[in-house]
Design a protein around this motif. Structure first.
Motif, short mmCIF file in Angstrom:
data_model
loop_
_atom_site.label_atom_id
_atom_site.label_comp_id
_atom_site.label_asym_id
_atom_site.label_seq_id
_atom_site.Cartn_x
_atom_site.Cartn_y
_atom_site.Cartn_z
N ARG A 135 0.84 -1.21 0.00
CA ARG A 135 0.00 0.00 0.00
C ARG A 135 0.88 1.26 0.00
N SER A 136 1.99 1.23 0.70
CA SER A 136 2.90 2.38 0.72
C SER A 136 3.42 2.70 -0.68
N ILE A 137 3.76 1.67 -1.43
CA ILE A 137 4.25 1.84 -2.79
C ILE A 137 3.13 2.39 -3.67
N SER A 138 1.92 1.88 -3.48
CA SER A 138 0.77 2.38 -4.25
C SER A 138 0.55 3.87 -4.02
N MET A 139 0.69 4.31 -2.78
CA MET A 139 0.50 5.72 -2.48
C MET A 139 1.58 6.59 -3.14
N ILE A 140 2.80 6.09 -3.20
CA ILE A 140 3.88 6.80 -3.89
C ILE A 140 3.55 6.90 -5.37
N ALA A 141 3.05 5.81 -5.96
CA ALA A 141 2.69 5.81 -7.38
C ALA A 141 1.56 6.79 -7.64
N VAL A 142 0.54 6.81 -6.79
CA VAL A 142 -0.59 7.74 -6.96
C VAL A 142 -0.09 9.17 -6.94
N SER A 143 0.77 9.49 -5.99
CA SER A 143 1.32 10.84 -5.87
C SER A 143 2.14 11.22 -7.11
N ALA A 144 2.97 10.29 -7.58
CA ALA A 144 3.79 10.56 -8.77
C ALA A 144 2.92 10.75 -10.02
N LEU A 145 1.88 9.92 -10.17
CA LEU A 145 0.99 10.05 -11.32
C LEU A 145 0.26 11.40 -11.29
N GLU A 146 -0.18 11.82 -10.11
CA GLU A 146 -0.86 13.12 -9.99
C GLU A 146 0.10 14.27 -10.31
N ARG A 147 1.34 14.20 -9.79
CA ARG A 147 2.33 15.26 -10.08
C ARG A 147 2.65 15.32 -11.57
N ALA A 148 2.62 14.18 -12.24
CA ALA A 148 2.93 14.13 -13.67
C ALA A 148 1.73 14.51 -14.53
N GLY A 149 0.57 14.71 -13.89
CA GLY A 149 -0.62 15.08 -14.64
C GLY A 149 -1.25 13.94 -15.41
N VAL A 150 -0.96 12.70 -15.00
CA VAL A 150 -1.53 11.53 -15.66
C VAL A 150 -2.93 11.33 -15.12
N ASP A 151 -3.91 11.37 -16.02
CA ASP A 151 -5.31 11.23 -15.62
C ASP A 151 -5.84 9.88 -16.08
N VAL A 152 -5.90 8.95 -15.17
CA VAL A 152 -6.43 7.61 -15.44
C VAL A 152 -7.49 7.30 -14.40
N PRO A 153 -8.45 6.45 -14.76
CA PRO A 153 -9.53 6.15 -13.81
C PRO A 153 -9.05 5.52 -12.50
N ARG A 154 -8.11 4.59 -12.60
CA ARG A 154 -7.58 3.93 -11.40
C ARG A 154 -6.11 4.22 -11.28
N LYS A 155 -5.75 5.04 -10.31
CA LYS A 155 -4.34 5.34 -10.09
C LYS A 155 -3.77 4.33 -9.11
N GLY A 156 -2.51 4.01 -9.29
CA GLY A 156 -1.82 3.06 -8.42
C GLY A 156 -0.78 2.30 -9.21
N THR A 157 -0.18 1.34 -8.58
CA THR A 157 0.92 0.62 -9.22
C THR A 157 0.47 -0.27 -10.37
N HIS A 158 -0.77 -0.74 -10.36
CA HIS A 158 -1.21 -1.64 -11.43
C HIS A 158 -1.30 -0.95 -12.78
N ILE A 159 -1.38 0.38 -12.80
CA ILE A 159 -1.43 1.08 -14.09
C ILE A 159 -0.14 0.81 -14.88
N PHE A 160 0.98 0.61 -14.17
CA PHE A 160 2.25 0.33 -14.84
C PHE A 160 2.23 -1.07 -15.47
N ARG A 161 1.69 -2.05 -14.76
CA ARG A 161 1.58 -3.40 -15.30
C ARG A 161 0.62 -3.41 -16.49
N TYR A 162 -0.50 -2.74 -16.33
CA TYR A 162 -1.51 -2.68 -17.39
C TYR A 162 -0.92 -2.01 -18.64
#
Length: 151
Positions: A73-100
């Motif tokens: 969960r800690s890693i997921s929160m880091i990913a969510v924060s990084a995606l938001e800072r980068a302006g990436v707008d996806v329906p589900r933010k988190g680490t699985h977006i990278f696998r997908y």
């Protein structure tokens, strides 16, 4: 990756690449290929950029105590924060977006679902299909023309 499904470094057998030992779901170990440039950057981080710790985990908390993350969960929160800072707008933010995203790119590049499943370390082909988004434009190219006179 130990902890965040934890990781520690290990030399691979290929001279241009390194391997990263990853502990995944079910605590299964796998050695994943690592580009030499990424390996060099990781080695530099481990030698010069990370807090001193006895932990064999590659990524550790920046706040004291400096140890591996206690949950994914800690890693997921880091990913969510990084995606938001980068302006990436996806329906589900988190680490699985990278696998997908990886699965979708591999599929678009012509990789088979079996190959994608091996990269993602899936035990079941059905799991891989969930990640692999169908490319409608590619399917249209494969479709046969509708026979004349058939309704």
């Amino acid at each position: 990756m130990e902890g965040q499904r934890g990781c520690h470094t290990g030399a691979g057998r290929h001279r241009l690449a390194l391997g990263l030992t990853v502990r995944g779901k079910g605590r299964q170990l796998a050695v994943m290929p690592l580009l030499s440039e990424v390996g060099i950057a990781l080695a530099d981080y481990l030698q010069h950029g990370r807090w001193t710790t006895d932990s064999r985990r590659v990524f550790i908390r920046s706040l004291a105590p400096h140890r591996g993350f206690t949950s994914s969960r800690s890693i997921s929160m880091i990913a969510v924060s990084a995606l938001e800072r980068a302006g990436v707008d996806v329906p589900r933010k988190g680490t699985h977006i990278f696998r997908y995203s990886l699965a979708t790119q591999l599929l678009g590049a012509g990789a088979s679902l079996t190959e994608i499943g091996q990269v993602l370390r899936h035990q079941n082909h059905d799991t891989t299909r969930l990640y692999a988004k169908v490319d409608i434009n590619a399917l249209r190219k494969l479709g046969l023309p509708w026979p004349v006179g058939v309704q």
